[in-house]
Design a protein around this motif. Sequence first.
Motif, PDB file in Angstrom:
ATOM      1  N   GLY A 101      35.142  22.973  -5.347  1.00  0.00           N
ATOM      2  CA  GLY A 101      34.088  22.462  -6.218  1.00  0.00           C
ATOM      3  C   GLY A 101      34.506  21.216  -6.963  1.00  0.00           C
ATOM      4  O   GLY A 101      33.725  20.647  -7.724  1.00  0.00           O
ATOM      5  N   ASP A 102      35.762  20.780  -6.754  1.00  0.00           N
ATOM      6  CA  ASP A 102      36.259  19.585  -7.437  1.00  0.00           C
ATOM      7  C   ASP A 102      35.555  18.329  -6.923  1.00  0.00           C
ATOM      8  O   ASP A 102      34.940  18.319  -5.851  1.00  0.00           O
ATOM      9  N   ASN A 103      35.713  17.265  -7.682  1.00  0.00           N
ATOM     10  CA  ASN A 103      35.150  15.990  -7.260  1.00  0.00           C
ATOM     11  C   ASN A 103      35.951  15.438  -6.075  1.00  0.00           C
ATOM     12  O   ASN A 103      37.079  15.864  -5.821  1.00  0.00           O
ATOM     13  N   PRO A 104      35.378  14.501  -5.316  1.00  0.00           N
ATOM     14  CA  PRO A 104      36.028  14.018  -4.096  1.00  0.00           C
ATOM     15  C   PRO A 104      37.433  13.443  -4.310  1.00  0.00           C
ATOM     16  O   PRO A 104      38.305  13.619  -3.460  1.00  0.00           O
ATOM     17  N   LEU A 105      37.671  12.769  -5.448  1.00  0.00           N
ATOM     18  CA  LEU A 105      38.971  12.155  -5.665  1.00  0.00           C
ATOM     19  C   LEU A 105      40.055  13.221  -5.857  1.00  0.00           C
ATOM     20  O   LEU A 105      41.146  13.139  -5.281  1.00  0.00           O
ATOM     21  N   THR A 106      39.756  14.247  -6.673  1.00  0.00           N
ATOM     22  CA  THR A 106      40.713  15.347  -6.852  1.00  0.00           C
ATOM     23  C   THR A 106      40.931  16.068  -5.534  1.00  0.00           C
ATOM     24  O   THR A 106      42.070  16.380  -5.158  1.00  0.00           O
ATOM     25  N   ALA A 107      39.849  16.325  -4.832  1.00  0.00           N
ATOM     26  CA  ALA A 107      39.959  17.028  -3.550  1.00  0.00           C
ATOM     27  C   ALA A 107      40.817  16.238  -2.571  1.00  0.00           C
ATOM     28  O   ALA A 107      41.645  16.815  -1.852  1.00  0.00           O
ATOM     29  N   LYS A 108      40.649  14.931  -2.539  1.00  0.00           N
ATOM     30  CA  LYS A 108      41.428  14.093  -1.619  1.00  0.00           C
ATOM     31  C   LYS A 108      42.910  14.141  -1.953  1.00  0.00           C
ATOM     32  O   LYS A 108      43.756  14.226  -1.062  1.00  0.00           O
ATOM     33  N   THR A 109      43.225  14.118  -3.258  1.00  0.00           N
ATOM     34  CA  THR A 109      44.633  14.164  -3.674  1.00  0.00           C
ATOM     35  C   THR A 109      45.277  15.487  -3.299  1.00  0.00           C
ATOM     36  O   THR A 109      46.381  15.527  -2.736  1.00  0.00           O
ATOM     37  N   ILE A 110      44.598  16.604  -3.600  1.00  0.00           N
ATOM     38  CA  ILE A 110      45.135  17.922  -3.272  1.00  0.00           C
ATOM     39  C   ILE A 110      45.236  18.092  -1.758  1.00  0.00           C
ATOM     40  O   ILE A 110      46.214  18.646  -1.234  1.00  0.00           O
ATOM     41  N   ALA A 111      44.222  17.611  -1.035  1.00  0.00           N
ATOM     42  CA  ALA A 111      44.233  17.740   0.423  1.00  0.00           C
ATOM     43  C   ALA A 111      45.399  16.992   1.032  1.00  0.00           C
ATOM     44  O   ALA A 111      46.052  17.488   1.966  1.00  0.00           O
ATOM     45  N   GLU A 127      48.271  16.278  -0.457  1.00  0.00           N
ATOM     46  CA  GLU A 127      49.520  16.959  -0.816  1.00  0.00           C
ATOM     47  C   GLU A 127      49.718  18.237  -0.005  1.00  0.00           C
ATOM     48  O   GLU A 127      50.839  18.561   0.394  1.00  0.00           O
ATOM     49  N   ALA A 128      48.613  18.958   0.248  1.00  0.00           N
ATOM     50  CA  ALA A 128      48.717  20.221   0.973  1.00  0.00           C
ATOM     51  C   ALA A 128      48.797  20.026   2.482  1.00  0.00           C
ATOM     52  O   ALA A 128      49.273  20.912   3.197  1.00  0.00           O
ATOM     53  N   GLY A 129      48.343  18.872   2.963  1.00  0.00           N
ATOM     54  CA  GLY A 129      48.426  18.609   4.395  1.00  0.00           C
ATOM     55  C   GLY A 129      47.277  19.172   5.211  1.00  0.00           C
ATOM     56  O   GLY A 129      47.432  19.416   6.406  1.00  0.00           O
ATOM     57  N   VAL A 130      46.098  19.393   4.577  1.00  0.00           N
ATOM     58  CA  VAL A 130      44.951  19.878   5.341  1.00  0.00           C
ATOM     59  C   VAL A 130      44.333  18.718   6.115  1.00  0.00           C
ATOM     60  O   VAL A 130      44.549  17.546   5.790  1.00  0.00           O
ATOM     61  N   ASP A 131      43.567  19.041   7.140  1.00  0.00           N
ATOM     62  CA  ASP A 131      43.002  18.002   8.003  1.00  0.00           C
ATOM     63  C   ASP A 131      41.749  17.363   7.415  1.00  0.00           C
ATOM     64  O   ASP A 131      41.450  16.219   7.700  1.00  0.00           O
ATOM     65  N   ASP A 132      40.997  18.119   6.618  1.00  0.00           N
ATOM     66  CA  ASP A 132      39.762  17.586   6.052  1.00  0.00           C
ATOM     67  C   ASP A 132      39.431  18.380   4.799  1.00  0.00           C
ATOM     68  O   ASP A 132      40.072  19.394   4.501  1.00  0.00           O
ATOM     69  N   PHE A 133      38.444  17.935   4.040  1.00  0.00           N
ATOM     70  CA  PHE A 133      38.054  18.661   2.830  1.00  0.00           C
ATOM     71  C   PHE A 133      36.569  18.483   2.586  1.00  0.00           C
ATOM     72  O   PHE A 133      35.940  17.530   3.048  1.00  0.00           O
ATOM     73  N   LEU A 134      36.013  19.460   1.870  1.00  0.00           N
ATOM     74  CA  LEU A 134      34.625  19.413   1.423  1.00  0.00           C
ATOM     75  C   LEU A 134      34.640  19.536  -0.089  1.00  0.00           C
ATOM     76  O   LEU A 134      34.994  20.576  -0.631  1.00  0.00           O
ATOM     77  N   ALA A 135      34.263  18.460  -0.769  1.00  0.00           N
ATOM     78  CA  ALA A 135      34.310  18.436  -2.227  1.00  0.00           C
ATOM     79  C   ALA A 135      32.944  18.796  -2.810  1.00  0.00           C
ATOM     80  O   ALA A 135      31.910  18.679  -2.151  1.00  0.00           O
ATOM     81  N   GLU A 136      32.979  19.263  -4.072  1.00  0.00           N
ATOM     82  CA  GLU A 136      31.765  19.639  -4.798  1.00  0.00           C
ATOM     83  C   GLU A 136      30.877  20.532  -3.930  1.00  0.00           C
ATOM     84  O   GLU A 136      29.665  20.348  -3.816  1.00  0.00           O
ATOM     85  N   ALA A 137      31.521  21.513  -3.310  1.00  0.00           N
ATOM     86  CA  ALA A 137      30.836  22.354  -2.319  1.00  0.00           C
ATOM     87  C   ALA A 137      29.937  23.383  -2.986  1.00  0.00           C
ATOM     88  O   ALA A 137      30.331  24.048  -3.946  1.00  0.00           O
ATOM     89  N   THR A 138      28.756  23.536  -2.469  1.00  0.00           N
ATOM     90  CA  THR A 138      27.828  24.601  -2.870  1.00  0.00           C
ATOM     91  C   THR A 138      27.752  25.610  -1.724  1.00  0.00           C
ATOM     92  O   THR A 138      28.158  25.318  -0.596  1.00  0.00           O
ATOM     93  N   PRO A 139      27.249  26.810  -1.972  1.00  0.00           N
ATOM     94  CA  PRO A 139      27.108  27.781  -0.880  1.00  0.00           C
ATOM     95  C   PRO A 139      26.300  27.241   0.301  1.00  0.00           C
ATOM     96  O   PRO A 139      26.622  27.519   1.459  1.00  0.00           O
ATOM     97  N   GLU A 140      25.278  26.466   0.011  1.00  0.00           N
ATOM     98  CA  GLU A 140      24.460  25.904   1.086  1.00  0.00           C
ATOM     99  C   GLU A 140      25.267  24.908   1.919  1.00  0.00           C
ATOM    100  O   GLU A 140      25.130  24.870   3.152  1.00  0.00           O
ATOM    101  N   GLU A 141      26.116  24.125   1.249  1.00  0.00           N
ATOM    102  CA  GLU A 141      26.925  23.147   1.984  1.00  0.00           C
ATOM    103  C   GLU A 141      27.991  23.832   2.839  1.00  0.00           C
ATOM    104  O   GLU A 141      28.320  23.362   3.930  1.00  0.00           O
ATOM    105  N   LYS A 142      28.536  24.955   2.349  1.00  0.00           N
ATOM    106  CA  LYS A 142      29.485  25.724   3.159  1.00  0.00           C
ATOM    107  C   LYS A 142      28.817  26.205   4.437  1.00  0.00           C
ATOM    108  O   LYS A 142      29.380  26.101   5.530  1.00  0.00           O
ATOM    109  N   LEU A 143      27.617  26.742   4.292  1.00  0.00           N
ATOM    110  CA  LEU A 143      26.881  27.263   5.444  1.00  0.00           C
ATOM    111  C   LEU A 143      26.576  26.143   6.432  1.00  0.00           C
ATOM    112  O   LEU A 143      26.718  26.310   7.649  1.00  0.00           O
ATOM    113  N   THR A 144      26.174  24.995   5.919  1.00  0.00           N
ATOM    114  CA  THR A 144      25.881  23.849   6.774  1.00  0.00           C
ATOM    115  C   THR A 144      27.123  23.392   7.518  1.00  0.00           C
ATOM    116  O   THR A 144      27.063  23.069   8.717  1.00  0.00           O
TER     117      THR A 144
END
Length: 733
Positions: free
Chosen positions: A523-533, A535-552
């Motif tokens: 649910g973080d903003n895109p900049l925080t999500a990008k920094t954490i992503a 550092e953690a080494g994930v391939d992609d991220f979805l920031a400010e996610a809502t349940p509807e966006e997860k489903l999509t």
Amino acid sequence: MSTPHLTSTQASSESETSTRAPGSSASKRRTATLSTAQLLAAFPGAVRKLDPRQMWRNPVMFIVEVGAALTTVLGIAEPFLGGPETSGGTDVPPTFTLGIAFWLWLTVIFANLAESVAEGRGKAQADSLRKTRSDTETHRLTAYDPSGDPAAENAAVEALSSADLRLGDVVVVVAGELIPGDGDIVWGIASVDESAITGESAPVVRESGGERSAVTGGTRVLSDRIVVQITSKPGETFVDRMIALVEGATRQKTPNEMALNILLASLSIVFLVVTLTINPIADYSAAAVSVPVLVALLVCLIPTTIGALLSAIGIAGMDRLVQRNVLAMSGRAVEAAGDVTTLLLDKTGTITYGNRRATEFTPLSSGVSQADLVRAAALASLSDPTPEGKSIVDLAGENGFVHTGTLAGDVVPFTAQTRMSGVDLTDITTDGAPLIRKGAGSAVTAWVEETTSVPDPVRAALATQVERISTLGGTPLVVAAGSAGGPRTILGVIYLKDIVKEGIAERFAELRAMGIRTIMVTGDNPLTAKTIAAEAGVDDFLAEATPEEKLTLIRKEQEGGNLVAMTGDGTNDAPALAQADVGVAMNTGTSAAKEAGNMVDLDSDPTKLIDIVRIGKQLLITRGALTTFSIANDIAKYFAIIPAMFAGVFPGLAALNVMQLHSPASAILSAIIFNAIIIVVLIPLALRGVNYRPVSASQILGRNLLIYGLGGVIAPFMGIKIVDLVVSLIPGF
């Protein structure tokens, strides 16, 4: 209105429980070794499975059983018919047919034994679970008013047996009592002992109105008083389903397993036709083959090894999940985990430790003092049960904030849709600002702009602080205050510091090597999500996610041909859990989440999703490896049986007797004996699973062909030769 919230001690206990090694109880850590006691305990079940009504479900072993019955009849009748027939121009000992029959029966029993041992590994847990289904007295509310106090001492209740409860009933449970059935807490908070289900001795906190409201029948309330609404029908509780699944009673064959069964059945039919045509052709050379030898040939031709172990491999895969305190609702879910190509992972609690702490208050304008921001942030967090909320109150206390008495007002809980929380004060004595909100910057800004425009200097200062905190990998929490129809003001920003878990980047690198793409959802903003992503080494991220966006996102990945796995614990996660190919619901979550998912993690550890994928892949690799071995080891048996069948008529076939077996009769019997023994030898591997390493599919295939393909050819040559040396010591062979 005062709302119950977790104390710091309770929150710590809850956090420790969720991160403790899964299945730490000694009783839950069953080893994969095969002991004599396990075999003896499983033997009666293996004999009961000889019933043809059960055996026909496994076409390969059903053919073996029919062959065993036929050779038994022939072996009993031979003394009355002048002794055994010669085969392929060679004589056979008098005990040859009965020897073949004996080892064919053992082959079928060993196959059943593999399945019985796999099923028996869950019986101990099933027995302990049955103890939680005791018929207890409970107290049902005769009238339930959600707006009232259903747990009041004078509430109208009636005593009845837990077996008489129905879906939708509301019961009161006090300290020391067992929870009578699965349900959701609709009032109150309590410490609950769930050791009967999870094996963990530490109590956990369950409360109403959040994502930790689900309780399981048979667990015990240790403190306080709660009101539970029953969400399951009698006989369909979580414990009932667990018992059926760990015992294998309701295990359905997976699509891949059914496809492999069809392939094995087809091969068996082809080899049956080949075997039946041998004698008509051999009659032209006066080399007719006896029925027992033809049966032996057929059994050695068909893939009996994988046919015997296929069911055990599937049951053992589910059992390995149970050992890690994960309940798979079907074998299909375990298999799908092995085929997953995309993982959706929540940031908090999975990639980061989750206990973000407030470390700094920053006012955004000269008109807002540090004390004003601290006070507003603390008031908005007093009834916030999360570790973040507690840390804000603690930091406010260090900055001089003191609050006494109860909070007069209505708490506004956080939701995934609003992405903010706060309080609507009813007793306000300063500044005329009864409404306080804290949350994501865009959400709070939109709330302020419902009545008031945000000044450009404040907007610029907010953007600067959000970017600074986000760049540091933290989470900016914006605080605002105002009135319902009057002016509203952004007061400042709270810096929540988040820490990426140690070793998580290496685990994601392993997943990448396995061909799995990881997506961080936050649910973080895109900049925080990008920094954490990053550092953690994930391939992609979805920031400010809502349940509807997860489903999509899940649907988009599936449309691209990917199989998706995700975890969730809230009611708002239920649609996404149901849509995902592998949906792992947390046991601490709501009943809706657990019903939507096809797996339940009893430890409520989101990081376990990675282990679930590994177990799924191990299941598929084990099945493939043993299939390769089964087909490969048939080659050696051909070299044993084919020369023996016609050696008396075609001496040139002796060149194929590369193992230099003692006699045709000993060669045929040795091949049948090896065929039976190898099943028992491979049972531990089927239960434990092939050792899995995070490498690409092509590397796994090459490794399997080398170890189980080449090994499947070499091992029978050695094994049959050793058995032949023993058989040759028997008079007549």
